[in-house]
Enzyme design. Structure first.
Site, PDB file in Angstrom:
ATOM      1  N   ARG A 164       6.205   6.096   3.130  1.00  0.00           N
ATOM      2  CA  ARG A 164       5.099   7.280   3.358  1.00  0.00           C
ATOM      3  C   ARG A 164       3.960   6.296   3.906  1.00  0.00           C
ATOM      4  NH1 ARG A 164       1.018   8.519   0.449  1.00  0.00           N
ATOM      5  NH2 ARG A 164       1.637  10.587   0.431  1.00  0.00           N
ATOM      6  N   LEU A 204       0.765  -1.147   0.105  1.00  0.00           N
ATOM      7  CA  LEU A 204      -0.169  -0.075  -0.060  1.00  0.00           C
ATOM      8  C   LEU A 204       0.853   1.105  -0.008  1.00  0.00           C
ATOM      9  CD1 LEU A 204      -2.613  -0.867   2.737  1.00  0.00           C
ATOM     10  CD2 LEU A 204      -3.273  -0.761   0.256  1.00  0.00           C
ATOM     11  N   HIS A 205       0.537   2.049  -0.957  1.00  0.00           N
ATOM     12  CA  HIS A 205       1.255   3.397  -0.922  1.00  0.00           C
ATOM     13  C   HIS A 205       0.485   4.689  -1.629  1.00  0.00           C
ATOM     14  CE1 HIS A 205       2.341   2.241  -5.135  1.00  0.00           C
ATOM     15  NE2 HIS A 205       2.533   3.480  -5.255  1.00  0.00           N
ATOM     16  N   ARG A 206      -0.292   4.367  -2.457  1.00  0.00           N
ATOM     17  CA  ARG A 206      -0.851   5.304  -3.080  1.00  0.00           C
ATOM     18  C   ARG A 206      -1.656   6.322  -2.137  1.00  0.00           C
ATOM     19  NH1 ARG A 206      -0.410   5.377  -8.405  1.00  0.00           N
ATOM     20  NH2 ARG A 206       0.183   3.343  -9.335  1.00  0.00           N
ATOM     21  N   ASP A 245      -1.568  -1.888  -4.527  1.00  0.00           N
ATOM     22  CA  ASP A 245      -2.236  -0.513  -5.229  1.00  0.00           C
ATOM     23  C   ASP A 245      -1.261  -0.313  -6.059  1.00  0.00           C
ATOM     24  OD1 ASP A 245      -0.576   0.544  -3.568  1.00  0.00           O
ATOM     25  OD2 ASP A 245      -2.048   1.781  -2.542  1.00  0.00           O
TER      26      ASP A 245
END
Length: 376
Positions: A239, A204-206, A277
């Site tokens: 992030r 997950l990063h978006r 994602d």
């Protein structure tokens, strides 16, 4: 032989530029590798250079992070004098990050041949900064190297000339196949106490998924339900880490440090299921034959759905959990798209060097000229 500048700036770029760089050098071209510095920490940068055997950059712009405008502007102002100094015959940009757009704009304004690797991908989601980067980069490029037939169709529908468009295949898969044996020999599974087929992998990063507390909570709810039956591991993107600290991690979802390229391929290849994602992970799981659920409402890589093992399931927890249960019960058959054969970099090098031997070829399609041709 011509001088060709190859640009990389963020982690996804490294896997894409390596096959092109190798193929150009094998054919005698003079190359300069430019790292913009968009990704700069150890877990997102140096470890990938080591794993891929990518040589140290010839030039490092050191632009760092910032808002989209700040980062794009810093890359442009740092890259412009370098282009003036090197005076390359062509500039190769890959993917869809801010560095891609920035360097393509500088090179086009300097009158250099611009080649875009991974051209023509479209999500049609203008809330994604990457979509804007893709569209604008394609518009200023001379050569458009598409990874799949759907990307070719997008470019033709947008009015690009046939001599600009080249179906090259997927350079990400070149890198995957080149390094697969080394990745499978990694001790990544043993290091994390995993057994092949006994876990699921999550990325997950978006911003749309991790920056909104309500959306992140909904995704974690779904992951928690899946993890009750199949343990999940999540290599924590820098992030994402701070967001997870406040959101709370459900039982069965284990956070691990960011993985290098070889370790991550090993974790993907042996996973029972991948939830992501990431665009690149959709492609890699398709090549590896691993079931993938994309936690987004769209994808710029529909070939991974039409011909691969990927499903776009959105971000509704009930839908995600139901889709996971279905693929865990009945995994899809493996299908590999055409030209995902490990030779995309070679095809790109042949076309690019051929174009540089005929420098009087037309420049990129001009919108005014295009409308005039259509009688508007």
């Amino acid at each position: 032989m011509p001088t060709i500048v190859c640009v990389a700036g963020a982690r996804p770029n490294y896997m894409k530029i390596k096959p092109v760089l190798d193929a150009l050098e094998a054919r005698g071209a003079r190359t300069a590798l430019v790292h913009t510095g968009q990704h700069y920490d150890e877990s997102m940068n140096e470890v990938f250079f080591r794993d891929l055997g990518l040589r140290p950059p010839d030039h490092h712009l050191g632009t760092g992070s910032g808002t989209h405008a700040e980062q794009t502007a810093r890359v442009m102002t740092a890259f412009e004098p370098l282009v003036d100094t090197l005076a390359p015959d062509a500039v190769v940009v890959v993917g869809d990050v801010n560095s891609t757009l920035a360097c393509a704009l500088v090179a086009a304004k300097a009158g250099r041949v611009v080649a875009h690797v991974e051209a023509g991908l479209r999500s049609r989601d203008w809330s994604m900064p990457e979509e804007i980067n893709r569209v604008v980069t394609d518009r200023v490029s001379d050569l458009l190297f598409a990874p799949s037939p759907d990307a070719v169709a997008n470019l033709r529908a947008e009015g690009y000339r046939d001599d600009q468009i080249h179906l090259a295949g997927n350079v990400m898969i070149d890198t995957l196949y080149t390094n697969l044996d080394r990745a499978l020999a990694s001790d990544a599974l043993a290091r994390h106490g995993l057994t092949a087929g006994g876990y699921g992998l999550v990325t997950l990063h978006r911003p749309a998924n991790v920056d909104t507390p309500e959306m992140l909570a909904a995704l974690l709810e779904a992951l928690g339900q899946i993890a009750a039956g199949t343990p999940l591991i999540l290599p924590v993107h820098p992030r994402t880490a701070t967001r997870l600290e406040s959101a709370g991690v459900p039982a069965g979802l284990r956070l691990i440090p960011p993985a290098g390229y070889l370790d991550f391929i090993a974790l993907q290849a042996s996973a029972r299921l991948v939830l992501t994602d990431s665009g690149g992970v959709q492609e890699e799981t398709t090549a590896l034959g691993v079931p993938c659920l994309t936690l987004r409402d769209n994808t710029e890589r529909p070939i991974t759905v039409d011909e691969g093992t990927n499903q776009v399931v959105g971000r509704d927890p009930a839908r995600i959990v139901a889709a996971a249960a279905a693929v865990l019960r009945d995994p899809p058959a493996r299908r590999r798209p055409a030209l995902w054969d490990g030779r995309a970099g070679e095809r790109i090098a042949e076309v690019l060097l051929g174009r540089l031997r005929t420098p009087d070829a037309p420049r990129p399609t001009d919108l005014v000229a295009l409308l005039a041709q259509r009688g508007r």
